[in-house]
Design a protein around this motif. Structure first.
Motif, PDB file in Angstrom:
ATOM      1  N   HIS A  59       0.829  -1.438   0.040  1.00 60.59           N
ATOM      2  CA  HIS A  59       0.099   0.341  -0.262  1.00 60.59           C
ATOM      3  C   HIS A  59       0.921   1.240  -0.031  1.00 60.59           C
ATOM      4  CE1 HIS A  59      -3.591  -2.314   1.173  1.00 60.59           C
ATOM      5  NE2 HIS A  59      -3.531  -2.716   1.396  1.00 60.59           N
ATOM      6  N   ARG A  60       2.151   1.411   0.073  1.00 59.94           N
ATOM      7  CA  ARG A  60       2.981   2.021   0.320  1.00 59.94           C
ATOM      8  C   ARG A  60       2.945   3.002  -1.492  1.00 59.94           C
ATOM      9  NH1 ARG A  60       9.649   2.745   0.671  1.00 59.94           N
ATOM     10  NH2 ARG A  60      10.019   3.883   0.831  1.00 59.94           N
ATOM     11  N   PRO A  61       2.934   4.221  -1.081  1.00 61.25           N
ATOM     12  CA  PRO A  61       2.644   5.274  -2.142  1.00 61.25           C
ATOM     13  C   PRO A  61       3.757   5.349  -2.742  1.00 61.25           C
ATOM     14  CG  PRO A  61       2.674   6.788  -0.079  1.00 61.25           C
ATOM     15  CD  PRO A  61       2.634   5.028   0.185  1.00 61.25           C
ATOM     16  N   ASP A  62       3.895   5.332  -4.647  1.00 59.86           N
ATOM     17  CA  ASP A  62       4.638   5.463  -5.463  1.00 59.86           C
ATOM     18  C   ASP A  62       5.696   6.276  -4.986  1.00 59.86           C
ATOM     19  OD1 ASP A  62       3.743   3.111  -6.401  1.00 59.86           O
ATOM     20  OD2 ASP A  62       2.455   4.596  -8.064  1.00 59.86           O
ATOM     21  N   SER A  63       5.237   7.782  -4.623  1.00 57.80           N
ATOM     22  CA  SER A  63       5.785   9.078  -4.409  1.00 57.80           C
ATOM     23  C   SER A  63       5.524  10.370  -3.284  1.00 57.80           C
ATOM     24  CB  SER A  63       7.046  10.076  -5.277  1.00 57.80           C
ATOM     25  OG  SER A  63       5.057  10.598  -5.979  1.00 57.80           O
ATOM     26  N   CYS A  64       5.989  10.576  -3.079  1.00 61.82           N
ATOM     27  CA  CYS A  64       6.086  11.481  -1.696  1.00 61.82           C
ATOM     28  C   CYS A  64       6.476  13.468  -1.656  1.00 61.82           C
ATOM     29  CB  CYS A  64       6.129  11.398  -0.608  1.00 61.82           C
ATOM     30  SG  CYS A  64       5.273  12.060   1.561  1.00 61.82           S
ATOM     31  N   PRO A  65       5.272  13.549  -2.435  1.00 62.67           N
ATOM     32  CA  PRO A  65       5.091  15.356  -2.461  1.00 62.67           C
ATOM     33  C   PRO A  65       6.092  15.650  -1.116  1.00 62.67           C
ATOM     34  CG  PRO A  65       3.232  15.223  -2.028  1.00 62.67           C
ATOM     35  CD  PRO A  65       3.415  13.717  -1.949  1.00 62.67           C
ATOM     36  N   HIS A  66       6.228  15.538  -0.125  1.00 61.21           N
ATOM     37  CA  HIS A  66       5.970  16.227   1.048  1.00 61.21           C
ATOM     38  C   HIS A  66       7.393  15.681   1.069  1.00 61.21           C
ATOM     39  CE1 HIS A  66       2.888  18.409   1.158  1.00 61.21           C
ATOM     40  NE2 HIS A  66       2.201  17.726   0.719  1.00 61.21           N
ATOM     41  N   GLN A  67       8.505  14.680   0.741  1.00 66.51           N
ATOM     42  CA  GLN A  67       9.535  13.930   1.403  1.00 66.51           C
ATOM     43  C   GLN A  67      10.700  14.679   1.110  1.00 66.51           C
ATOM     44  OE1 GLN A  67      10.308  10.064  -0.319  1.00 66.51           O
ATOM     45  NE2 GLN A  67      11.809   9.873   1.121  1.00 66.51           N
ATOM     46  N   SER A  69      14.316  16.093   0.213  1.00 66.25           N
ATOM     47  CA  SER A  69      15.360  16.179  -0.936  1.00 66.25           C
ATOM     48  C   SER A  69      16.615  15.714  -0.481  1.00 66.25           C
ATOM     49  CB  SER A  69      15.254  17.052  -2.104  1.00 66.25           C
ATOM     50  OG  SER A  69      15.727  18.056  -0.929  1.00 66.25           O
ATOM     51  N   THR A 108      11.140  16.924  10.746  1.00 62.08           N
ATOM     52  CA  THR A 108      11.593  16.314   9.178  1.00 62.08           C
ATOM     53  C   THR A 108      12.729  15.909   9.679  1.00 62.08           C
ATOM     54  OG1 THR A 108      10.360  17.500   8.035  1.00 62.08           O
ATOM     55  CG2 THR A 108      12.466  16.698   7.844  1.00 62.08           C
ATOM     56  N   ARG A 111      13.302  13.115  11.909  1.00 63.75           N
ATOM     57  CA  ARG A 111      13.065  11.826  11.763  1.00 63.75           C
ATOM     58  C   ARG A 111      14.176  11.168  10.833  1.00 63.75           C
ATOM     59  NH1 ARG A 111       7.805  13.893  11.260  1.00 63.75           N
ATOM     60  NH2 ARG A 111       8.453  14.526   9.237  1.00 63.75           N
TER      61      ARG A 111
END
Length: 598
Positions: A59-67, A69, A108, A111
């Motif tokens: 169920h993991r999304p293909d990408s995360c726009p808030h991750q 860089s 962030t 983490r």
């Protein structure tokens, strides 16, 4: 029938076959314990990919726009490795100008540090919101003072000794106002450092310290230490912590932790006191002006600090007053530690030289009420604990005064040499004695009396009514021409007024009579309310529960609510007086009507 274990794919395949064979979908979904939407998803995957489409998928999304860089993550890791003591908040603050809108937040950064193994996992502490935090609303309102060790000096023979540092931090801005190295933290050395800070930054409203003997004689013998005298002469309120409560001075203690981590733990022993002071001054300059502080929203202490008007030269304010023995400091062999002001400096204090005659000095009454000066004890009573008493003494008589009013006069046990000792230890040449005027006709007189249990006071051999609510209380009575003003001796708050039954000649011959001070300030009269006692024998007044006993249950009582006491008139004619512990407003003046039917 033997049970057969089926895999997840086999179960899903049988459900799809059942639908393909024509069974209703809702029955198949109920049989396999899934929703119709899930069953529809299995059918769609089977028709598209066959049996492989029924396998479980991530169920993991293909990408995360808030991750964050990779560039940001590398920058965080490099900054942490270069500054091992910096935490997520400091790193996020330093990276904000560099990355702008793409800068990572504190969480962030935390983490990233955990993901890369740059922090050790530990039990989570309490949240900041769990602590009750207090802070003065403006600078120069409160200074926190303390003494810390940990700085070492190397003697010429190679031995290493530990010196002390007197520290002071402004409560609002965290600005370090005092940081002075000294070989021994004596009372005079501490006061020299404190006086130098007063000259440099001005006079604060309050200072907060622990109960060290340099700051107070609270747990020592009666008297007043030099630090307390400086505070009293300059109208500075000196507050003390309770014993064994270092968190009360938490800001200066936290300053000590930073000082040890960033300077003392890494510094080699210094050769001279001057070198140690120079290194400390350099670190203090960076702490005050460059280093961001997390407790004040990453601002520098200098951004929130402002000296008082006294330091800026306001001529309308009183000048700094220091004892004569603090106008110059002793000069050690290696150079002055804290030189005093030049003789022509405007902050210098005029030195009064004792040349014989009467002496004036001040002492603070201890908790016991028994004040000792050079082996002579003066009984003033526990009610005057903490009051500053002014002594006028010569070889024949001693006058004791408080607030400009003479309290008592006793025979002097002091010799001329002892008077000289008193003058050298904080005293000064005295003026005329504080005696009543020769023609006092028409002048108000004050006396101290204890109100009897029935609320009466004894004057000139007769009992006169005061107030039953004052029973057992020590009060001061101001005798004017036609009225008696009864007030609290400490706060000078007016409690009651009564007609004056005495003449002036009778008043001035009363025991303990003295010239009156300023008139007492008025006070509001007690508020009278009625309450119905509950079945358990209690009443509630201004959110304060008062127990009267079950024998008073379901009766209506009258209560007189004053500022500090509540007096209840019981139905049998007795009275019950308790201390008022709440400050809430009185919302109901009359008792609630019991409408229950028995």
């Amino acid at each position: 029938m033997a049970l057969v274990d089926m895999t997840v794919v086999e179960q899903r395949y049988r459900a799809v076959l059942a639908v393909e064979q024509g069974e209703p979908r809702y029955q198949v979904a109920a049989q396999f314990g899934v929703s119709r939407q899930t069953l529809h998803t299995w059918i769609t995957r089977y028709r598209a990919d066959g049996l492989a489409g029924l396998a479980s998928r991530s169920h993991r999304p293909d990408s995360c726009p808030h991750q964050a860089s990779e560039t940001v993550e590398v920058a965080v890791c490099e900054m942490r490795r270069g500054n091992p003591r910096w935490g997520p908040r400091r790193i996020a603050h330093e990276l904000a100008p560099r990355f702008g809108a793409q800068a990572p937040s504190r969480s962030t950064v935390a983490r990233i540090l955990h993901r890369n193994g740059l922090v050790e996992p530990r039990r989570r502490r309490k949240l900041r919101s769990d602590y009750r935090r207090w802070e003065r609303p403006e600078p120069m309102a409160l200074w926190q003072l303390d003494i810390v060790g940990g700085i070492h000096l190397r003697a010429p023979d190679g031995t290493v000794t530990e010196a002390k540092i007197v520290t002071g931090v402004d409560d609002h801005s965290r600005f370090a106002v005092i940081a002075t190295v000294m070989v021994r933290a004596t009372g005079r050395a501490v006061c020299l450092a404190f006086a130098d800070a007063l000259r440099r930054y001005g006079i604060p409203d309050e200072v907060l310290s622990d109960n060290g003997k340099q700051f107070t004689a609270r747990f020592g013998r009666g008297g007043e230490v030099l630090f307390d005298r400086i505070c009293r002469d300059n109208a500075i309120t000196h507050r003390l912590t309770q014993p064994a409560t270092p968190t009360t001075t938490g800001k200066v203690e936290r300053f000590h932790q930073t000082l040890r981590r960033e300077l003392l733990d890494h510094a080699e022993p210094f050769d001279t006191l001057t070198a140690a002071q120079a290194a400390l001054d350099s670190w203090i300059a960076d702490y005050n002006c460059t280093r961001p502080h997390q407790a004040i929203e990453m601002a520098c202490p200098v951004d929130r600090f402002a000296p008082s008007q006294h330091q800026r030269g306001d001529e309308d304010l009183l000048p700094l007053r220091l004892p004569a023995r603090l106008t110059a400091a002793p000069v050690p062999a290696e150079g002055p530690e804290h030189p005093g002001p030049a003789p022509d400096d405007e902050t210098s204090t005029e030195i009064e030289i004792y040349r014989g005659g009467p002496v004036e000095f001040e002492r603070v009454v201890p908790a016991s009420g028994n004040l000792a000066v050079l082996g002579k004890q003066f009984w003033l009573g526990p009610l005057r604990a903490g009051v500053t008493i002014t002594f006028w003494a010569d070889a024949q008589v001693i006058h004791l005064s408080a607030g400009g009013a003479r309290i008592k006069t006793v025979r002097s046990p002091y010799t001329d040499d002892q008077l000289a000792t008193l003058a050298a230890t904080g005293g000064r040449p005295a003026g005329p004695p504080p005696l009543p005027p020769a023609e006092p006709d028409g002048t108000a007189i004050e006396i101290d009396r204890t109100v009897s249990r029935l609320g009466n006071i004894a004057l000139a051999g007769h009992w006169h009514p005061a107030a039953e609510i004052l029973g057992g209380r020590r009060v001061t009575i101001r005798i004017d021409d036609h009225v008696l003003l009864i007030f609290d001796p400490e706060t000078r708050e007016l409690l009651r007024t009564r007609p004056n039954p005495l003449t002036y000649d009778q008043a001035r011959h009363l025991r303990g009579a003295r010239p009156a001070g300023p008139p007492p300030r008025p006070s509001t009269e007690p508020v009278t309310v009625t309450r119905r006692v509950s079945a358990t024998g209690t009443i509630m007044i201004a959110r304060q529960l008062i127990a009267l006993g079950r024998d008073q249950a379901r009766t209506v009582v009258t209560a007189h609510v004053a500022e500090h006491t509540i007096t209840v008139d019981l139905v049998d004619g007795a009275q019950r007086t308790v201390s008022r512990t709440s400050t809430g407003a009185i919302r109901n003046l009359k008792a609630q009507i019991d409408r229950t039917v028995s």
